[in-house]
Design a protein around this motif. Structure first.
Motif, PDB file in Angstrom:
ATOM      1  N   GLU A 163      47.966 -30.164 -44.585  1.00 29.39           N
ATOM      2  CA  GLU A 163      49.111 -29.567 -43.900  1.00 29.39           C
ATOM      3  C   GLU A 163      48.674 -28.391 -43.029  1.00 29.39           C
ATOM      4  O   GLU A 163      47.849 -27.562 -43.432  1.00 29.39           O
ATOM      5  CB  GLU A 163      50.123 -29.092 -44.934  1.00 29.39           C
ATOM      6  N   VAL A 164      49.247 -28.326 -41.824  1.00 30.59           N
ATOM      7  CA  VAL A 164      49.032 -27.199 -40.917  1.00 30.59           C
ATOM      8  C   VAL A 164      50.343 -26.437 -40.800  1.00 30.59           C
ATOM      9  O   VAL A 164      51.410 -27.037 -40.583  1.00 30.59           O
ATOM     10  CB  VAL A 164      48.573 -27.690 -39.525  1.00 30.59           C
ATOM     11  N   VAL A 165      50.284 -25.125 -40.958  1.00 32.23           N
ATOM     12  CA  VAL A 165      51.472 -24.298 -40.812  1.00 32.23           C
ATOM     13  C   VAL A 165      51.247 -23.293 -39.691  1.00 32.23           C
ATOM     14  O   VAL A 165      50.115 -22.872 -39.430  1.00 32.23           O
ATOM     15  CB  VAL A 165      51.823 -23.559 -42.126  1.00 32.23           C
ATOM     16  N   GLY A 166      52.340 -22.921 -39.033  1.00 27.15           N
ATOM     17  CA  GLY A 166      52.251 -21.969 -37.940  1.00 27.15           C
ATOM     18  C   GLY A 166      52.288 -22.661 -36.591  1.00 27.15           C
ATOM     19  O   GLY A 166      52.523 -23.870 -36.484  1.00 27.15           O
ATOM     20  N   ASP A 167      52.047 -21.879 -35.560  1.00 31.42           N
ATOM     21  CA  ASP A 167      52.143 -22.332 -34.173  1.00 31.42           C
ATOM     22  C   ASP A 167      50.740 -22.628 -33.648  1.00 31.42           C
ATOM     23  O   ASP A 167      49.889 -21.734 -33.607  1.00 31.42           O
ATOM     24  CB  ASP A 167      52.803 -21.231 -33.336  1.00 31.42           C
ATOM     25  N   ILE A 168      50.479 -23.862 -33.242  1.00 29.89           N
ATOM     26  CA  ILE A 168      49.126 -24.184 -32.774  1.00 29.89           C
ATOM     27  C   ILE A 168      48.770 -23.436 -31.499  1.00 29.89           C
ATOM     28  O   ILE A 168      47.598 -23.351 -31.131  1.00 29.89           O
ATOM     29  CB  ILE A 168      48.916 -25.704 -32.579  1.00 29.89           C
ATOM     30  N   PHE A 169      49.771 -22.888 -30.819  1.00 28.53           N
ATOM     31  CA  PHE A 169      49.508 -22.069 -29.631  1.00 28.53           C
ATOM     32  C   PHE A 169      49.510 -20.574 -29.965  1.00 28.53           C
ATOM     33  O   PHE A 169      49.487 -19.740 -29.070  1.00 28.53           O
ATOM     34  CB  PHE A 169      50.530 -22.374 -28.538  1.00 28.53           C
ATOM     35  N   GLY A 170      49.529 -20.278 -31.241  1.00 29.87           N
ATOM     36  CA  GLY A 170      49.475 -18.894 -31.699  1.00 29.87           C
ATOM     37  C   GLY A 170      48.652 -18.820 -32.966  1.00 29.87           C
ATOM     38  O   GLY A 170      47.493 -19.235 -33.000  1.00 29.87           O
ATOM     39  N   ASP A 171      49.275 -18.335 -34.023  1.00 32.92           N
ATOM     40  CA  ASP A 171      48.596 -18.268 -35.315  1.00 32.92           C
ATOM     41  C   ASP A 171      48.962 -19.496 -36.147  1.00 32.92           C
ATOM     42  O   ASP A 171      50.140 -19.775 -36.364  1.00 32.92           O
ATOM     43  CB  ASP A 171      49.008 -16.995 -36.067  1.00 32.92           C
ATOM     44  N   PHE A 172      47.961 -20.223 -36.581  1.00 32.27           N
ATOM     45  CA  PHE A 172      48.229 -21.342 -37.479  1.00 32.27           C
ATOM     46  C   PHE A 172      47.133 -21.407 -38.530  1.00 32.27           C
ATOM     47  O   PHE A 172      46.029 -20.877 -38.343  1.00 32.27           O
ATOM     48  CB  PHE A 172      48.351 -22.659 -36.721  1.00 32.27           C
ATOM     49  N   GLN A 173      47.458 -22.046 -39.634  1.00 30.15           N
ATOM     50  CA  GLN A 173      46.527 -22.161 -40.749  1.00 30.15           C
ATOM     51  C   GLN A 173      46.501 -23.587 -41.263  1.00 30.15           C
ATOM     52  O   GLN A 173      47.531 -24.278 -41.261  1.00 30.15           O
ATOM     53  CB  GLN A 173      46.931 -21.239 -41.903  1.00 30.15           C
ATOM     54  N   VAL A 174      45.345 -24.001 -41.704  1.00 29.57           N
ATOM     55  CA  VAL A 174      45.205 -25.272 -42.409  1.00 29.57           C
ATOM     56  C   VAL A 174      45.258 -24.962 -43.896  1.00 29.57           C
ATOM     57  O   VAL A 174      44.437 -24.204 -44.412  1.00 29.57           O
ATOM     58  CB  VAL A 174      43.884 -25.964 -42.042  1.00 29.57           C
ATOM     59  N   THR A 175      46.251 -25.512 -44.574  1.00 31.79           N
ATOM     60  CA  THR A 175      46.423 -25.245 -46.000  1.00 31.79           C
ATOM     61  C   THR A 175      45.587 -26.230 -46.817  1.00 31.79           C
ATOM     62  O   THR A 175      44.926 -27.121 -46.278  1.00 31.79           O
ATOM     63  CB  THR A 175      47.899 -25.379 -46.400  1.00 31.79           C
TER      64      THR A 175
END
Length: 271
Positions: free
Chosen positions: A25-37
């Motif tokens: 799962e990826v959370v956040g904005d891929i054009f900003g801050d995002f994380q791979v959980t």
């Protein structure tokens, strides 16, 4: 990183595909801050890896394609724009226009560049710093509307619904340090129609970004189609046009394969 945009019960989401076959799962904005959980997900239906804010396209950008088109090499990148509503998902049909009919629909395999942050007046040296990643594109083209009925106004022949399939994934730029060293091909009904390398571009990716951002702002989510190599349908003898029942695949080294069936545009629903 290989980012898959897919459909979940709560709407579109991103997952990071792992070498062992898992999707995280990826959370956040891929054009900003995002994380791979660490949460493993089962991907749903594959979607185009980005919803473009703009679709900027470069024509006549391969030396061999310019030669088959009997066109001189351009002094500057040749810019045209596709309607963002032309976006199509992997596996979904390319529709041959019937209402504003076309009888000469062509394929074009292209490397697509996704801009990750606001970009204006980039230099050749820093142009790739603005790139989020890369994906495959099919710059589907109605040649009759592009060349004849459109009087050379390319946007008309390039902007019909479904005329911009993107996918299957977005590969971040760290995995493709040199976008001008990639093999790309088109496969139509199992037959290879285009098979070349992005090193044949007249204007490479940094040059394109430098030119397009000159005195202009490229917004995050801008997708740049970088041109097609030789082997397109209109240049063949006899010409090869897409028809209902076809299956077309765009394949690019290090990215993957984007496949779409071809159908006729459905008739409008009766009131």
């Amino acid at each position: 990183m290989r980012l898959l945009r897919h459909l979940t019960a709560s709407g579109p989401a991103y997952a990071a595909l792992q070498p062992d076959g898992r999707a995280l799962e990826v959370v956040g904005d891929i054009f900003g801050d995002f994380q791979v959980t660490n949460r493993v997900v089962t991907p749903g239906k594959s979607l185009a890896p980005v919803v473009p804010t703009n679709l900027l396209c470069i024509g006549l950008n391969y030396k061999q394609h310019a030669a088959e088109s009997k066109s001189p090499l351009p002094q500057y990148p040749v810019l045209f724009i596709k309607n963002t509503a032309a976006l199509q998902h992997p596996g979904e049909p390319i529709e041959i226009p019937q209402h504003l009919a076309s009888h000469r629909v062509d394929y074009e395999c292209e490397l697509a560049v996704v801009i990750g942050r606001r970009c204006k007046n980039a230099t050749r040296a820093n142009a790739l710093d603005y790139v989020l990643g890369y994906t495959c594109a099919n710059d589907v083209s109605a040649r009759d509307w592009q060349r004849d009925a459109g009087a050379g106004q390319w946007c008309q022949g390039k902007s019909f619904d479904t005329f911009c399939p993107l996918g299957p994934v977005l590969v971040t730029k760290d995995e493709i340090p040199n976008p001008n060293a990639l093999q790309l091909k088109t496969i139509l009904n199992g037959q290879v129609m285009q098979d070349w390398n992005t090193n044949d571009m007249i204007f490479d990716v940094p040059a394109i970004i430098e030119f397009l951002s000159g005195s202009k702002t490229l917004l995050p989510g801008t997708v740049i189609l970088t041109g097609t190599p030789h082997g397109v349908g209109f240049a063949r003898r006899p010409p090869v046009w897409l028809k209902a029942g076809d299956s077309i695949t765009i394949e690019i080294e290090k990215i993957g394969a984007l496949t779409n069936p071809v159908t006729l545009e459905p008739a409008p629903a009766k009131a």
